[in-house]
Design an enzyme around this catalytic site. Structure first.
Site, short mmCIF file in Angstrom:
data_model
loop_
_atom_site.label_atom_id
_atom_site.label_comp_id
_atom_site.label_asym_id
_atom_site.label_seq_id
_atom_site.Cartn_x
_atom_site.Cartn_y
_atom_site.Cartn_z
N ASP A 151 61.24 -43.05 -42.68
CA ASP A 151 61.33 -41.88 -41.80
C ASP A 151 60.59 -40.74 -42.28
O ASP A 151 60.30 -40.64 -43.38
CB ASP A 151 62.90 -41.45 -41.78
CG ASP A 151 63.08 -40.37 -40.85
OD1 ASP A 151 62.90 -40.14 -39.74
OD2 ASP A 151 63.66 -39.30 -41.66
N HIS A 492 -17.06 25.80 12.46
CA HIS A 492 -18.30 25.46 12.98
C HIS A 492 -18.37 23.70 12.91
O HIS A 492 -19.18 23.16 13.60
CB HIS A 492 -19.68 25.99 12.26
CG HIS A 492 -19.98 25.73 10.89
ND1 HIS A 492 -19.39 26.17 9.75
CD2 HIS A 492 -20.95 24.53 10.58
CE1 HIS A 492 -20.14 25.44 8.73
NE2 HIS A 492 -20.94 24.42 9.19
N ASP A 545 -14.76 31.36 9.59
CA ASP A 545 -15.19 30.01 9.78
C ASP A 545 -14.18 29.10 9.20
O ASP A 545 -14.11 28.48 8.13
CB ASP A 545 -16.59 29.88 9.11
CG ASP A 545 -17.10 28.46 9.42
OD1 ASP A 545 -16.52 27.66 10.46
OD2 ASP A 545 -18.25 28.02 8.81
N SER A 633 -20.33 21.04 4.67
CA SER A 633 -19.60 22.08 5.67
C SER A 633 -18.23 21.65 5.51
O SER A 633 -17.95 20.38 5.96
CB SER A 633 -20.24 22.43 6.71
OG SER A 633 -21.47 23.07 6.63
CA CA Z 1 63.31 -38.13 -39.26
#
Ligand code: CA
Ligand code: NAG
Ligand code: NAG
Ligand code: NAG
Ligand code: NAG
Ligand code: CA
Ligand code: CA
Length: 690
Positions: A151, A492, A545, A633
């Protein structure tokens, strides 16, 4: 070979006898002895005389639930080899190897370093394999051992811990509890029975189990207080309050009080909570404890009181009249806070309504006051929001920016949603489709590698004079871009074209480049005082101008096409600048490439060569073999000289190439330019009105 199991076979070895006696005692202690094969001997073939070459023996045994198998070797004598490669005894637990043994091992060695480890898991299997190779230089007796099935004592295993008491039995184990506790359905935890239903009780006391002694562990106690509608409870803590709490303030054990309305309140620690009203006809009080600690718990008294309502009815609102609490059937006027309104159709007025205190302590109706929403504003095509999908409700801020880096906002782009549902700037200006504006960044070029003054007519690099425009066909001339729609040129150059569309090129340094940007004019506005002379008015004396050109579509600003800035009225007169154009070089009429050069600007009195034509609307300039010629110009004279501009000193248009004596570049002659500073109002007004 077959599994060889022999039961209770005699042996002459004294040590073997001793182990056998121990085994028999184990056998007597356990009543299962008869029902399952609890034990037996295993040994190598031919033991104790000696094993043959090519021996092959395997053995396997499995334990029933709650048991395990233990093997005890009493004798090991195998041929010795490196890593036990020749002859070997291997022991496995659930297919995992525990040992690989060979050579001769004495009993002491086996008992201390091998046997304590030869066992299976609970309910598991143990197996053995014995193999010998083709030869045995000497005789070896092999191995012998016995196994038992026992066990498992689960009460020793910390993982199976019962919270209170543990009882081991063969094939299993059981937890059980001290008096006053019961075993929880998990079969391991012990609890107290502490649930209580106080429905109908108008007043009384409520204490943690065992109070004032320490309360039990692993408990969940649920207490219910409930009375009829129209009443509520006042809870008052009395005496000691001591519910386990971690150093960081987290509740390890906890007392939780949950009403029908609002959030549950949780208490722990050692501070006595102040008394409070439940605002609910029923409450559930839950006390939870963990598996350890010796804290003393709580004690509270409860009393019923008439139900009252408290404010606010809804967030972001105020009440009239303003009281600490309101009796049932009491009426109040709810007014939404600034910037909030009622979205519900129940409300007749957009921001106020009447509400009544109900018997259950709640207000009715409750209509939420929601913040007003200014929505996403409509913006000009040049502008966008800095963030995608920003929140647009009351007091939220949005930030505008120009989509292109060639534009900038003319005002701060931060706007806030106000209570009147408008986006407003910090100064209270309303956001509209026309305010603020993205305006082109002026007077910047892509001339970052450039420095110092430039003399002589040199070809420009792309983006160096990005405001320069060219009219390639006759009349060949230049212009300067001053916004994303408008350009300035000489009157111009465009005289006679006011009613005909003209085609201008931008972003260009090579007059034959076909990838330049082509702009069609929408309007040409010549200065009203531009002076035409002679009978047929076909001549001019070049006074005034100047002309404005509006393009039919927004000019696509970019690296190579950007506006120049205009001067301000207060700018001081400059003495130098750069002139640029596609005009004549030496004896040629026109240049294929955009040329530029530095010029000196002179006081008008020094420009006698111009004779009687010179007016105050002109600037005269020239120098070191650089001059403007026919074909230049309309083009720009700008300051600072090319290469000296910066974000702090942007390029400004000083003049427009206007006229000059026939021999350009002649040392003694100067060129004449329209003086921009004299026309700032006319430019501004004309641009605004057209
Ligand atoms: Ca046991
Ligand atoms: C030993 O015998 C088992 C079966 O009895 C077999 O599966 C295994 O292969 C054998 N091993 C050797 C090394 O012969
Ligand atoms: C607890 O034990 C009972 C019988 O004793 C069993 O029926 C039940 O399944 C067990 N519960 C758990 C959670 O193991
Ligand atoms: C408590 O008791 C009342 C009646 O006494 C019952 O109606 C109610 O369902 C009970 N509550 C709980 C949670 O058991
Ligand atoms: C505009 O708002 C942003 C954050 O939204 C902030 O970083 C920035 O400084 C603000 N600008 C001005 C000019 O207030
Ligand atoms: Ca061998
Ligand atoms: Ca505890």
């Amino acid at each position: 070979m077959k599994v060889k199991v022999q039961k209770e076979e005699g042996s002459s070895h004294v040590s073997t006898l001793r182990i056998m006696i121990a085994f028999c005692v184990i056998c007597l202690l356990f009543p299962l002895c008869g029902s399952v094969p609890l034990s037996g001997w295993i040994q190598s073939p031919g033991h104790p005389l000696g094993y043959e070459p090519y021996s092959n023996m395997t053995w396997k045994e499995c334990a029933p639930a709650g048991h395990r198998i233990t093997l005890t070797l009493t004798h090991v004598d195998l041929e010795e080899s490196f890593n036990c490669e020749d002859d070997a005894l291997k022991v496995f637990s659930d297919e995992e190897i525990l040992f690989n043994l060979c050579a001769r091992m004495n009993t002491k060695e086996l008992q201390t370093s091998v046997n304590p480890f030869l066992h299976s898991s609970s309910g598991g299997c143990l197996s053995v394999s014995f193999l010998s190779d083709y030869s045995n230089p000497e005789r070896h007796t092999g191995f012998r051992g016995f196994y038992t099935i026992q066990d498992v004592d689960e009460c020793q295993d910390p993982e199976n811990e019962c919270t209170q008491l543990c009882n081991n039995y063969i094939g299993g184990y059981r937890c059980f509890c001290r008096p006053g506790y019961f075993l929880d359905s998990n079969n391991h935890t012990c609890q107290v029975s502490c649930n209580k239903n106080y429905t109908g009780s108008l007043e009384g006391e409520l204490k943690s189990p065992h109070w004032p002694s320490p309360y039990p562990e692993n408990s969940v106690c649920s207490y219910i207080l409930a009375v009829e509608e129209g009443l509520q409870f006042e809870l008052t803590f009395t005496g000691t309050f001591d519910v386990e709490r971690a150093d960081n303030g987290r509740c390890i054990d906890s007392l939780t009080i949950k009403s029908l309305i609002g959030e549950a309140k949780t208490f722990c620690g050692r501070d006595l909570p102040s008394s409070f009203f439940t605002r609910s006809k029923s409450v559930e009080i839950t006390f939870r404890t963990d598996h350890k600690g010796t804290n003393r718990g709580f004690s509270l008294s409860y009393k019923t009181k008439e139900m009252k309502c408290i404010g606010p009815v809804t967030p972001a609102s105020s009440l009239m009249p303003q009281l600490h609490e309101y009796p049932t059937d009491g009426k109040v006027t709810v007014t939404c806070d600034k910037g909030h309104e009622l979205k519900s159709e129940l409300a007749e007025v957009k921001y106020l309504y009447e509400s009544t205190c109900q018997k259950n302590g709640q207000w009715s109706p409750v209509i939420p006051c929601e913040p007003v929403d200014c929505g996403v504003p409509e913006l000009s095509e040049l502008m966008e929001l800095s963030e995608n999908d920003p929140p647009t409700t009351y007091l939220k801020q949005i930030s505008l920016k120009c989509k292109s880096k060639f534009y900038q906002l003319n005002k701060n782009g931060n706007f806030t949603c106000n209570a009147e549902i408008n986006w407003v700037s910090e100064n209270g200006e309303k956001l509209t489709k026309d305010f603020p504006k993205c305006e082109p960044v002026c007077g910047m070029n892509t001339d970052d590698s450039f420095g110092g003054r430039v003399f002589g007519g040199k070809p420009a690099q792309p983006g160096q004079i990005p405001w320069q425009l060219l009219h390639r066909a006759s009349p060949r001339g230049g212009a300067s871009l001053i916004s994303d729609y408008w350009a300035l040129t000489a009157a111009h150059v465009v005289d006679g074209y006011e009613s005909k569309p003209m085609s201008w090129l931008g972003g260009i340094i090579d007059g034959q480049d076909t990838t330049s940007i082509n702009m069609e004019t929408k309007k040409i506005i010549i200065h009203p005082k531009y002076n035409r002379v002679g009978l047929e008015k076909l001549q001019t004396n070049y006074d005034n101008d100047i002309a404005l050109i509006k393009m039919s579509a927004r000019v696509p600003l970019g690296k190579n096409i950007r506006p120049v800035c205009l001067p301000t009225k207060t700018d001081e007169a400059v003495t130098e600048g750069t002139v640029s154009g596609f005009g004549g070089v030496e004896k040629k009429k026109a240049s294929r490439y955009l040329l530029y050069g530095a010029v000196q600007i002179y006081p008008l009195v020094e420009c006698k060569s111009g004779g009687s034509k010179v007016t105050n609307n002109m600037i005269c300039a020239g120098g070191d073999g650089v001059d403007s010629c026919k074909g230049d110009s309309g083009g720009p004279l700008f300051f600072p000289p090319l290469g000296n501009g910066s974000p702090d000193q942007t390029y400004r248009l000083t003049g427009i190439v206007s006229w000059g004596p026939p021999n350009c570049g002649d040392e003694s002659y100067k060129g004449y330019y329209t003086k921009i500073q004299n026309y700032l109002d006319w430019i501004k007004q004309t641009m605004e009105n057209n």
